[in-house]
Design a protein around this motif. Structure first.
Motif, PDB file in Angstrom:
ATOM      1  N   GLN A  78      -2.524  -4.483  14.045  1.00 15.88           N
ATOM      2  CA  GLN A  78      -2.792  -4.325  12.610  1.00 15.88           C
ATOM      3  C   GLN A  78      -3.996  -3.397  12.441  1.00 15.88           C
ATOM      4  N   GLU A  79      -4.117  -2.878  11.208  1.00 15.04           N
ATOM      5  CA  GLU A  79      -5.217  -1.967  10.848  1.00 15.04           C
ATOM      6  C   GLU A  79      -5.221  -0.708  11.718  1.00 15.04           C
ATOM      7  N   VAL A  80      -4.027  -0.170  11.961  1.00 13.01           N
ATOM      8  CA  VAL A  80      -3.924   1.070  12.734  1.00 13.01           C
ATOM      9  C   VAL A  80      -4.033   2.247  11.759  1.00 13.01           C
ATOM     10  N   PRO A 102       2.761   2.063   7.369  1.00 11.44           N
ATOM     11  CA  PRO A 102       1.485   2.002   6.649  1.00 11.44           C
ATOM     12  C   PRO A 102       1.574   1.072   5.443  1.00 11.44           C
ATOM     13  N   LYS A 103       0.428   0.540   5.013  1.00  7.61           N
ATOM     14  CA  LYS A 103       0.383  -0.212   3.761  1.00  7.61           C
ATOM     15  C   LYS A 103       0.588   0.767   2.599  1.00  7.61           C
ATOM     16  N   PRO A 104       1.298   0.335   1.552  1.00 12.28           N
ATOM     17  CA  PRO A 104       1.573   1.257   0.433  1.00 12.28           C
ATOM     18  C   PRO A 104       0.296   1.833  -0.195  1.00 12.28           C
ATOM     19  N   TRP A 105      -0.740   0.970  -0.356  1.00 15.30           N
ATOM     20  CA  TRP A 105      -2.006   1.424  -0.945  1.00 15.30           C
ATOM     21  C   TRP A 105      -3.137   0.994  -0.016  1.00 15.30           C
ATOM     22  N   SER A 106      -3.204   1.653   1.135  1.00 13.80           N
ATOM     23  CA  SER A 106      -4.195   1.255   2.123  1.00 13.80           C
ATOM     24  C   SER A 106      -5.612   1.440   1.590  1.00 13.80           C
ATOM     25  N   LEU A 109      -7.771   4.624   2.241  1.00 10.77           N
ATOM     26  CA  LEU A 109      -7.702   5.862   1.462  1.00 10.77           C
ATOM     27  C   LEU A 109      -8.867   6.012   0.490  1.00 10.77           C
ATOM     28  N   ASP A 110      -9.572   4.887   0.226  1.00 13.48           N
ATOM     29  CA  ASP A 110     -10.762   4.942  -0.642  1.00 13.48           C
ATOM     30  C   ASP A 110     -11.992   5.441   0.107  1.00 13.48           C
ATOM     31  N   VAL A 111     -11.902   5.507   1.430  1.00 17.78           N
ATOM     32  CA  VAL A 111     -13.079   5.867   2.238  1.00 17.78           C
ATOM     33  C   VAL A 111     -13.099   7.380   2.445  1.00 17.78           C
ATOM     34  N   THR A 146       4.281  -6.408  -2.837  1.00 21.39           N
ATOM     35  CA  THR A 146       2.832  -6.486  -2.627  1.00 21.39           C
ATOM     36  C   THR A 146       2.379  -5.316  -1.738  1.00 21.39           C
ATOM     37  N   ASN A 147       1.106  -5.309  -1.429  1.00 24.85           N
ATOM     38  CA  ASN A 147       0.521  -4.226  -0.622  1.00 24.85           C
ATOM     39  C   ASN A 147       0.596  -4.532   0.879  1.00 24.85           C
ATOM     40  N   GLN A 148       1.303  -5.597   1.265  1.00 24.54           N
ATOM     41  CA  GLN A 148       1.344  -5.991   2.670  1.00 24.54           C
ATOM     42  C   GLN A 148       2.730  -5.726   3.258  1.00 24.54           C
ATOM     43  N   VAL A 149       2.768  -5.448   4.560  1.00 20.72           N
ATOM     44  CA  VAL A 149       4.012  -5.022   5.209  1.00 20.72           C
ATOM     45  C   VAL A 149       4.258  -5.784   6.513  1.00 20.72           C
ATOM     46  N   THR A 169       2.841  -8.458  11.416  1.00 23.80           N
ATOM     47  CA  THR A 169       2.449  -8.413  10.004  1.00 23.80           C
ATOM     48  C   THR A 169       0.945  -8.564   9.838  1.00 23.80           C
ATOM     49  N   HIS A 170       0.472  -8.241   8.641  1.00 22.78           N
ATOM     50  CA  HIS A 170      -0.939  -8.388   8.274  1.00 22.78           C
ATOM     51  C   HIS A 170      -0.971  -8.851   6.819  1.00 22.78           C
ATOM     52  N   LEU A 171      -1.208 -10.142   6.613  1.00 25.54           N
ATOM     53  CA  LEU A 171      -1.144 -10.683   5.249  1.00 25.54           C
ATOM     54  C   LEU A 171      -2.422 -10.379   4.462  1.00 25.54           C
ATOM     55  N   LYS A 172      -2.320 -10.530   3.163  1.00 25.07           N
ATOM     56  CA  LYS A 172      -3.418 -10.280   2.217  1.00 25.07           C
ATOM     57  C   LYS A 172      -4.701 -11.024   2.630  1.00 25.07           C
ATOM     58  N   ALA A 173      -5.818 -10.331   2.583  1.00 32.58           N
ATOM     59  CA  ALA A 173      -7.096 -10.909   3.012  1.00 32.58           C
ATOM     60  C   ALA A 173      -7.813 -11.628   1.860  1.00 32.58           C
ATOM     61  N   ARG A 174      -8.894 -12.300   2.211  1.00 32.50           N
ATOM     62  CA  ARG A 174      -9.900 -12.884   1.304  1.00 32.50           C
ATOM     63  C   ARG A 174      -9.488 -14.228   0.700  1.00 32.50           C
ATOM     64  N   SER A 175     -10.540 -15.004   0.366  1.00 33.68           N
ATOM     65  CA  SER A 175     -10.290 -16.307  -0.252  1.00 33.68           C
ATOM     66  C   SER A 175      -9.900 -16.091  -1.713  1.00 33.68           C
ATOM     67  N   GLY A 216       0.633 -11.745  14.171  1.00 34.88           N
ATOM     68  CA  GLY A 216      -0.005 -11.241  12.967  1.00 34.88           C
ATOM     69  C   GLY A 216      -1.421 -11.702  12.742  1.00 34.88           C
ATOM     70  N   ASP A 217      -2.086 -10.900  11.894  1.00 40.14           N
ATOM     71  CA  ASP A 217      -3.324 -11.342  11.255  1.00 40.14           C
ATOM     72  C   ASP A 217      -2.869 -11.943   9.935  1.00 40.14           C
ATOM     73  N   PHE A 218      -2.797 -13.278   9.895  1.00 35.59           N
ATOM     74  CA  PHE A 218      -2.299 -13.974   8.709  1.00 35.59           C
ATOM     75  C   PHE A 218      -3.399 -14.171   7.674  1.00 35.59           C
ATOM     76  N   ASN A 219      -4.631 -13.826   8.021  1.00 33.54           N
ATOM     77  CA  ASN A 219      -5.773 -14.014   7.123  1.00 33.54           C
ATOM     78  C   ASN A 219      -5.830 -15.435   6.572  1.00 33.54           C
ATOM     79  N   ALA A 220      -5.325 -16.390   7.344  1.00 24.85           N
ATOM     80  CA  ALA A 220      -5.246 -17.775   6.888  1.00 24.85           C
ATOM     81  C   ALA A 220      -5.660 -18.718   8.008  1.00 24.85           C
ATOM     82  N   ASP A 306     -13.541  -6.640  15.072  1.00 25.77           N
ATOM     83  CA  ASP A 306     -14.055  -7.943  14.632  1.00 25.77           C
ATOM     84  C   ASP A 306     -13.040  -9.060  14.920  1.00 25.77           C
ATOM     85  N   HIS A 307     -11.820  -8.688  15.307  1.00 30.21           N
ATOM     86  CA  HIS A 307     -10.816  -9.676  15.732  1.00 30.21           C
ATOM     87  C   HIS A 307     -10.655  -9.600  17.247  1.00 30.21           C
ATOM     88  N   LEU A 308     -10.437 -10.745  17.871  1.00 29.66           N
ATOM     89  CA  LEU A 308     -10.148 -10.787  19.299  1.00 29.66           C
ATOM     90  C   LEU A 308      -8.668 -10.488  19.525  1.00 29.66           C
TER      91      LEU A 308
HETATM   92  P1  NDP Z   1      -6.896  -6.875   1.448  1.00 29.56           P
HETATM   93  O1  NDP Z   1      -7.638  -7.785   0.532  1.00 29.56           O
HETATM   94  O2  NDP Z   1      -5.726  -7.443   2.135  1.00 29.56           O
HETATM   95  O3  NDP Z   1      -7.937  -6.362   2.505  1.00 29.56           O
HETATM   96  C1  NDP Z   1      -7.895  -5.075   3.028  1.00 29.56           C
HETATM   97  C2  NDP Z   1      -8.811  -5.018   4.192  1.00 29.56           C
HETATM   98  O4  NDP Z   1     -10.124  -5.481   3.848  1.00 29.56           O
HETATM   99  C3  NDP Z   1      -8.305  -5.885   5.306  1.00 29.56           C
HETATM  100  O5  NDP Z   1      -8.081  -5.022   6.376  1.00 29.56           O
HETATM  101  C4  NDP Z   1      -9.384  -6.915   5.496  1.00 29.56           C
HETATM  102  O6  NDP Z   1      -9.623  -7.182   6.865  1.00 29.56           O
HETATM  103  C5  NDP Z   1     -10.605  -6.300   4.900  1.00 29.56           C
HETATM  104  N1  NDP Z   1     -11.571  -7.298   4.397  1.00 29.56           N
HETATM  105  C6  NDP Z   1     -11.409  -8.636   4.273  1.00 29.56           C
HETATM  106  N2  NDP Z   1     -12.499  -9.224   3.779  1.00 29.56           N
HETATM  107  C7  NDP Z   1     -13.392  -8.248   3.586  1.00 29.56           C
HETATM  108  C8  NDP Z   1     -14.734  -8.220   3.103  1.00 29.56           C
HETATM  109  N3  NDP Z   1     -15.337  -9.326   2.703  1.00 29.56           N
HETATM  110  N4  NDP Z   1     -15.355  -7.042   3.055  1.00 29.56           N
HETATM  111  C9  NDP Z   1     -14.748  -5.905   3.453  1.00 29.56           C
HETATM  112  N5  NDP Z   1     -13.472  -5.861   3.903  1.00 29.56           N
HETATM  113  C10 NDP Z   1     -12.812  -7.014   3.977  1.00 29.56           C
HETATM  114  O7  NDP Z   1      -6.544  -5.531   0.691  1.00 29.56           O
HETATM  115  P2  NDP Z   1      -5.214  -5.027  -0.023  1.00 29.56           P
HETATM  116  O8  NDP Z   1      -4.211  -4.618   0.951  1.00 29.56           O
HETATM  117  O9  NDP Z   1      -4.832  -5.983  -1.091  1.00 29.56           O
HETATM  118  O10 NDP Z   1      -5.725  -3.715  -0.648  1.00 29.56           O
HETATM  119  C11 NDP Z   1      -6.766  -3.696  -1.537  1.00 29.56           C
HETATM  120  C12 NDP Z   1      -7.141  -2.253  -1.665  1.00 29.56           C
HETATM  121  O11 NDP Z   1      -5.947  -1.477  -1.939  1.00 29.56           O
HETATM  122  C13 NDP Z   1      -8.092  -1.960  -2.771  1.00 29.56           C
HETATM  123  O12 NDP Z   1      -9.367  -1.792  -2.171  1.00 29.56           O
HETATM  124  C14 NDP Z   1      -7.586  -0.664  -3.341  1.00 29.56           C
HETATM  125  O13 NDP Z   1      -8.325   0.370  -2.803  1.00 29.56           O
HETATM  126  C15 NDP Z   1      -6.224  -0.459  -2.818  1.00 29.56           C
HETATM  127  N6  NDP Z   1      -5.200  -0.460  -3.858  1.00 29.56           N
HETATM  128  C16 NDP Z   1      -5.031   0.645  -4.604  1.00 29.56           C
HETATM  129  C17 NDP Z   1      -4.083   0.694  -5.590  1.00 29.56           C
HETATM  130  C18 NDP Z   1      -3.918   1.921  -6.364  1.00 29.56           C
HETATM  131  O14 NDP Z   1      -3.240   1.922  -7.352  1.00 29.56           O
HETATM  132  N7  NDP Z   1      -4.526   3.000  -5.929  1.00 29.56           N
HETATM  133  C19 NDP Z   1      -3.208  -0.444  -5.883  1.00 29.56           C
HETATM  134  C20 NDP Z   1      -3.449  -1.561  -5.019  1.00 29.56           C
HETATM  135  C21 NDP Z   1      -4.421  -1.556  -4.064  1.00 29.56           C
HETATM  136  P3  NDP Z   1      -9.098  -8.511   7.635  1.00 29.56           P
HETATM  137  O15 NDP Z   1      -7.629  -8.597   7.450  1.00 29.56           O
HETATM  138  O16 NDP Z   1      -9.533  -8.196   9.021  1.00 29.56           O
HETATM  139  O17 NDP Z   1      -9.821  -9.676   7.049  1.00 29.56           O
END
Ligand code: NDP
Ligand code: CA
Length: 324
Positions: A78-80, A102-106, A109-111, A146-149, A169-175, A216-220, A306-308
């Protein structure tokens, strides 16, 4: 000068009789969220990791070294975000077939100065498997894309003549996104059910479903709904790393451990699921201790993500009712 990288041992799970499958060559599976280069440098905020250790020049060799140390037959990443310029050509030269989604909206791309979108990659060793079919899946939740694949491939093992379906797979991150993850997991399970029940135009029901490995990284954490869904699905999946524990029922204490400005986060998010009726796990790569990881946690000069990485050897169980 840096001290040597701590060694990780390949261990035999206690609950498996040693050498019980000598006649049945095992398949080595590696699961790893390698940390997207753009996210590691531009978004994650790993404040205790030296900047130089985060550079691609440094990290790419560390990642490849780890892969080459274990030479898996199946590699799920994941995260390639360096597939076309690095992993595809290098892995191809080592005899692997690769697939990338690739993720549809990685978020990469913001970096600024990013190297393109990040996504999932699946590699298999060409000398071991031939490809039957590939499914590139965009995960849905409550009917919405969704944005996950995920990638799922049905492979034919040249050594044993058996079929194997592998998914990454790599599921949606964050609480706060637990319900979305659960729905994504349900969608993936449904696709896998469909994929493993048909093969070569034959309804697989007559032969028994195709054995499955899902990495996968299930983020769970294991307490989440999506984990429960996977462990209780009709596909009969078990999580391989539970077998490292004394009772065979407990996941490792962590698969990722990092320090961000918001604090320290140590959690179990990564899994290798396998069909427990069709496959058995023979060895697992040990999880480094807290001391080996060190006070600055991950990533570091010794651990490029940051992942093993997770790694296990699985083998096909004998099939009493096999028709082929
Ligand atoms: P996710 O919430 O799934 O996370 C994306 C990445 O952020 C993961 O690789 C995750 O790593 C990492 N991450 C997790 N926690 C943190 C943290 N606390 N600080 C920094 N990084 C962290 O993202 P989505 O796939 O839902 O994508 C969200 C992004 O997609 C937005 O930032 C936006 O830029 C973009 N987007 C753009 C759209 C558009 O219209 N242009 C539409 C939708 C999204 P790990 O899995 O290792 O925890
Ligand atoms: Ca990440």
């Amino acid at each position: 000068r840096r001290p040597a990288r701590p060694r990780r041992d390949l261990v035999c799970p206690r609950l498996v009789a040693p050498c019980s499958h000598k006649h049945n060559p095992s398949i080595r599976v590696m699961q790893w969220n390698i940390l997207a280069q753009a996210l590691g440098e531009g978004k994650d905020g790993f404040i205790r990791c030296p900047l130089e250790a985060l550079s691609w020049h440094e990290r790419k060799y560390q990642i490849l070294e780890e892969i080459l140390t274990y030479r898996p037959d199946i590699l799920c990443l994941q995260e390639v975000d360096h597939y076309y310029d690095t992993f595809r050509p290098i892995m191809a030269s080592l005899g692997y077939h690769g697939s990338f989604l690739p993720k549809p909206w990685s978020p990469c791309l913001d970096v600024e100065h990013n190297n393109g979108p990040d996504g999932c990659a699946l590699f298999y060793r060409r000398s071991r498997f031939s490809l039957h079919s590939t499914a590139h899946l965009r995960l849905s939740a409550m009917m919405l894309p969704t944005n996950q694949v995920a990638i799922a491939q049905t492979l034919h093992c040249q050594v044993t003549g058996r079929w194997l379906c592998v998914a990454v797979t790599h599921l949606k991150a964050r609480s706060g996104w637990e319900r979305l993850r659960s729905a994504q997991g349900a969608d993936l399970l449904q696709s896998l059910q469909r994929i493993t029940s048909h093969c070569g135009g034959q309804k697989q029901a007559e032969l028994g479903a195709i054995p499955l490995v899902v990495c996968g990284d299930f983020n769970a954490e294991p307490s989440e709904d999506v984990y429960r869904r996977f462990s209780s699905s009709p596909l009969g999946l078990s999580s391989a790393y539970k077998l490292l524990s004394c009772d065979g029922k407990t996941e490792p204490a962590y698969t990722t451990w990092k320090i961000r400005p918001s604090g320290e986060s140590c959690s179990t998010l990564d899994y290798i699921w396998y069909s427990h009726d069709a496959l058995s796990v023979e060895t697992l790569l040990d999880i480094p201790t807290e001391e080996q990881i060190g006070p600055d946690r991950l990533p570091s000069y010794h651990y490029p993500s940051d992942h093993l990485s997770l790694l296990c050897d699985v083998s096909f169980r004998e099939e009493p009712h096999r028709l082929l």
